[in-house]
Scaffold this motif. Structure first.
Motif, mmCIF file in Angstrom:
data_model
loop_
_atom_site.group_PDB
_atom_site.id
_atom_site.type_symbol
_atom_site.label_atom_id
_atom_site.label_comp_id
_atom_site.label_asym_id
_atom_site.label_seq_id
_atom_site.Cartn_x
_atom_site.Cartn_y
_atom_site.Cartn_z
ATOM 1 N N SER A 33 35.364 34.808 39.468
ATOM 2 C CA SER A 33 34.765 36.024 40.029
ATOM 3 C C SER A 33 35.045 36.252 41.502
ATOM 4 O O SER A 33 34.824 37.351 41.997
ATOM 5 N N ARG A 34 35.516 35.233 42.194
ATOM 6 C CA ARG A 34 35.730 35.355 43.643
ATOM 7 C C ARG A 34 37.158 34.995 44.031
ATOM 8 O O ARG A 34 37.389 34.303 45.013
ATOM 9 N N CYS A 35 38.088 35.502 43.286
ATOM 10 C CA CYS A 35 39.507 35.169 43.454
ATOM 11 C C CYS A 35 40.269 36.437 43.816
ATOM 12 O O CYS A 35 39.863 37.542 43.461
ATOM 13 N N GLY A 36 41.379 36.270 44.494
ATOM 14 C CA GLY A 36 42.224 37.421 44.790
ATOM 15 C C GLY A 36 42.738 38.105 43.535
ATOM 16 O O GLY A 36 43.089 39.284 43.554
ATOM 17 N N CYS A 63 36.333 29.392 35.294
ATOM 18 C CA CYS A 63 36.701 28.063 35.772
ATOM 19 C C CYS A 63 36.461 27.997 37.280
ATOM 20 O O CYS A 63 36.833 28.907 38.005
ATOM 21 N N ASN A 64 35.846 26.917 37.722
ATOM 22 C CA ASN A 64 35.523 26.752 39.141
ATOM 23 C C ASN A 64 36.429 25.714 39.802
ATOM 24 O O ASN A 64 36.127 25.228 40.887
ATOM 25 N N GLN A 69 35.971 29.182 43.145
ATOM 26 C CA GLN A 69 35.875 30.639 43.101
ATOM 27 C C GLN A 69 35.067 31.163 41.915
ATOM 28 O O GLN A 69 35.011 32.366 41.688
ATOM 29 N N GLU A 70 34.430 30.246 41.180
ATOM 30 C CA GLU A 70 33.512 30.653 40.109
ATOM 31 C C GLU A 70 32.265 29.774 40.169
ATOM 32 O O GLU A 70 32.001 28.966 39.290
ATOM 33 N N PRO A 71 31.471 29.919 41.244
ATOM 34 C CA PRO A 71 30.327 29.024 41.444
ATOM 35 C C PRO A 71 29.068 29.408 40.675
ATOM 36 O O PRO A 71 28.148 28.601 40.568
ATOM 37 N N GLY A 72 28.987 30.598 40.137
ATOM 38 C CA GLY A 72 27.750 31.098 39.553
ATOM 39 C C GLY A 72 27.396 30.517 38.205
ATOM 40 O O GLY A 72 28.179 29.822 37.552
ATOM 41 N N SER A 73 26.190 30.839 37.780
ATOM 42 C CA SER A 73 25.700 30.452 36.454
ATOM 43 C C SER A 73 26.309 31.374 35.402
ATOM 44 O O SER A 73 26.931 32.394 35.725
ATOM 45 N N SER A 79 26.844 39.022 34.365
ATOM 46 C CA SER A 79 26.393 40.200 35.109
ATOM 47 C C SER A 79 27.499 40.746 36.000
ATOM 48 O O SER A 79 27.747 41.953 36.036
ATOM 49 N N PHE A 80 28.185 39.871 36.727
ATOM 50 C CA PHE A 80 29.275 40.284 37.607
ATOM 51 C C PHE A 80 30.370 41.004 36.816
ATOM 52 O O PHE A 80 30.830 42.081 37.214
ATOM 53 N N CYS A 81 30.795 40.415 35.711
ATOM 54 C CA CYS A 81 31.892 40.990 34.918
ATOM 55 C C CYS A 81 31.512 42.341 34.331
ATOM 56 O O CYS A 81 32.314 43.274 34.338
ATOM 57 N N ARG A 82 30.302 42.442 33.822
ATOM 58 C CA ARG A 82 29.842 43.690 33.214
ATOM 59 C C ARG A 82 29.682 44.779 34.278
ATOM 60 O O ARG A 82 30.159 45.899 34.118
ATOM 61 N N LYS A 83 29.010 44.433 35.388
ATOM 62 C CA LYS A 83 28.706 45.420 36.436
ATOM 63 C C LYS A 83 29.961 45.912 37.150
ATOM 64 O O LYS A 83 30.115 47.099 37.408
#
Length: 158
Positions: A33-36, A63-64, A69-73, A79-83
């Motif tokens: 979720s937090r990658c270029g 994958c973290n 770059q994928e620290p979340g639960s 939620s991030f992907c859907r929103k």
């Protein structure tokens, strides 16, 4: 062993056997979720929307392992992907794709198709394409945009 001998845990916690996708074309992608490369979620969603009824299944595997770059639960990821990208394709629970703790499916995928620099996955958004018979037919680097896979996917769906 074949790809259909493996299973994974979905983001919602349920166990998902790949045997359920026998006869479908699969696109398996390690995501973050937090990658270029995170905007590739948009392209993956477009492939899913365009081809799922014809037999494509896209599965994201958060994958973290690369730059944390994928620290979340699981809930954060869903939620991030859907929103942000409207993702409604299947998402797995977070996995490791390299090292001693690599998910068995990802160990299998890497044995089937080497990357440009060997077997290890080098970064987020590496992609494996699997035909309707469960054969891993292609591996794509993170910089390969999802829209560039459309012709290969169409050929496998024909």
């Amino acid at each position: 062993m074949s790809i259909y001998d493996y299973a994974f845990r979905r983001l919602d916690g349920g166990e998902q056997p790949l045997a359920a996708y026998r006869g479908r074309v699969l696109l398996l992608v390690n995501t973050a979720s937090r990658c270029g490369f995170t905007p590739q979620y948009d392209g993956l969603q477009k492939l899913h929307a365009a081809y799922s009824e014809q037999g494509l299944t896209v599965i994201g595997f958060p994958c973290n392992q690369f730059g944390a770059q994928e620290p979340g639960s699981a809930g954060d990821i869903a939620s991030f992907c859907r929103k942000n990208y409207g993702v409604d394709f299947l998402m797995a629970d977070k996995v490791d794709v390299n090292g001693a703790g690599a998910h068995p499916l990802w160990q299998y995928l890497k044995r089937q198709k080497r990357g440009l620099l060997g077997r290890p996955v080098r970064w987020n958004f590496s992609k494996f394409l699997v035909d309707r018979d469960g054969r891993v037919v292609a591996r794509f680097a993170p910089f390969t945009r999802p829209d560039k896979l459309a012709a290969r996917i169409e050929a496998l769906l024909a």
